[in-house]
Design a protein around this motif. Sequence first.
Motif, PDB file in Angstrom:
ATOM      1  N   LYS A   9       0.845  -1.199   0.000  1.00 61.12           N
ATOM      2  CA  LYS A   9       0.000   0.000   0.000  1.00 61.12           C
ATOM      3  C   LYS A   9       0.881   1.250   0.000  1.00 61.12           C
ATOM      4  N   LYS A  10       0.306   2.352  -0.486  1.00 62.58           N
ATOM      5  CA  LYS A  10       1.012   3.624  -0.417  1.00 62.58           C
ATOM      6  C   LYS A  10       1.074   4.036   1.050  1.00 62.58           C
ATOM      7  N   ALA A  11       2.240   4.498   1.479  1.00 58.82           N
ATOM      8  CA  ALA A  11       2.390   4.946   2.872  1.00 58.82           C
ATOM      9  C   ALA A  11       1.606   6.243   3.064  1.00 58.82           C
ATOM     10  N   PRO A  12       0.716   6.297   4.043  1.00 53.34           N
ATOM     11  CA  PRO A  12      -0.030   7.537   4.287  1.00 53.34           C
ATOM     12  C   PRO A  12       0.930   8.691   4.589  1.00 53.34           C
ATOM     13  N   ASP A  13       0.740   9.792   3.892  1.00 52.06           N
ATOM     14  CA  ASP A  13       1.617  10.946   4.088  1.00 52.06           C
ATOM     15  C   ASP A  13       1.229  11.668   5.382  1.00 52.06           C
ATOM     16  N   PHE A  14       2.179  12.371   5.943  1.00 46.99           N
ATOM     17  CA  PHE A  14       1.932  13.145   7.153  1.00 46.99           C
ATOM     18  C   PHE A  14       3.024  14.203   7.292  1.00 46.99           C
ATOM     19  N   THR A  15       2.744  15.182   8.137  1.00 50.73           N
ATOM     20  CA  THR A  15       3.749  16.163   8.538  1.00 50.73           C
ATOM     21  C   THR A  15       3.700  16.227  10.051  1.00 50.73           C
ATOM     22  N   LEU A  16       4.841  15.989  10.704  1.00 49.38           N
ATOM     23  CA  LEU A  16       4.921  16.060  12.162  1.00 49.38           C
ATOM     24  C   LEU A  16       6.135  16.899  12.555  1.00 49.38           C
ATOM     25  N   THR A  17       6.084  17.457  13.751  1.00 49.15           N
ATOM     26  CA  THR A  17       7.203  18.244  14.267  1.00 49.15           C
ATOM     27  C   THR A  17       8.209  17.319  14.937  1.00 49.15           C
ATOM     28  N   SER A  18       9.486  17.539  14.626  1.00 55.94           N
ATOM     29  CA  SER A  18      10.548  16.689  15.174  1.00 55.94           C
ATOM     30  C   SER A  18      11.140  17.308  16.434  1.00 55.94           C
ATOM     31  N   ASP A  19      12.043  16.550  17.050  1.00 56.25           N
ATOM     32  CA  ASP A  19      12.717  17.014  18.264  1.00 56.25           C
ATOM     33  C   ASP A  19      13.528  18.281  18.005  1.00 56.25           C
ATOM     34  N   SER A  20      13.886  18.565  16.747  1.00 57.34           N
ATOM     35  CA  SER A  20      14.649  19.787  16.455  1.00 57.34           C
ATOM     36  C   SER A  20      13.707  20.960  16.182  1.00 57.34           C
ATOM     37  N   GLY A  21      12.396  20.704  16.238  1.00 53.71           N
ATOM     38  CA  GLY A  21      11.424  21.771  16.018  1.00 53.71           C
ATOM     39  C   GLY A  21      11.035  21.930  14.553  1.00 53.71           C
ATOM     40  N   GLU A  22      11.716  21.189  13.653  1.00 50.90           N
ATOM     41  CA  GLU A  22      11.351  21.325  12.240  1.00 50.90           C
ATOM     42  C   GLU A  22      10.202  20.380  11.913  1.00 50.90           C
TER      43      GLU A  22
END
Length: 159
Positions: A9-22
């Motif tokens: 399956k296509k991996a569901p896309d997402f945007t999350l904040t990382s430990d570096s704040g980006e």
Amino acid sequence: MGDWIEAGKKAPDFTLTSDSGEKIKLSSLQGGPVVLYFYPKDDTPGCTKEACAFRDQKSAIKKSGATVLGVSPDDVESHVKFRDKYKLNFPLLADAGHKVADKYGAWREKNMYGKKSMGIQRSTFLIDPAGKVAKVWKRVKVDGHDEEVLTAIAGLEME
């Protein structure tokens, strides 16, 4: 509670904040394999062991061209402490509302000593360079998991 995302399956896309704040957007990492692993909680014994195993495989992972992303419901502040304490060398992503874990099926009912609760099921998704899920490990046992993942990444390169 979502179903597991299965291989192929296509991996569901997402945007999350990382430990570096980006903010890290999954689809922006296409072109190389991504090891997306979900873990229950920062700085707990199993999660620490798993994170340190991936940390220690840095050169092998880098050689394979893969990106490792750790995801838990902990907030960025918690991730920063965890990263600094163990000198982790890959992004930890904050999935505070467990929306991404839901999309992948990693947010599940758990049964601990007869007590049911919802939480992260330790699991890993290997996403190929085209953004498809190549392999899924559900209910990961930490010992030797890093080696299994590296073997699977090497297998991707053969296809």
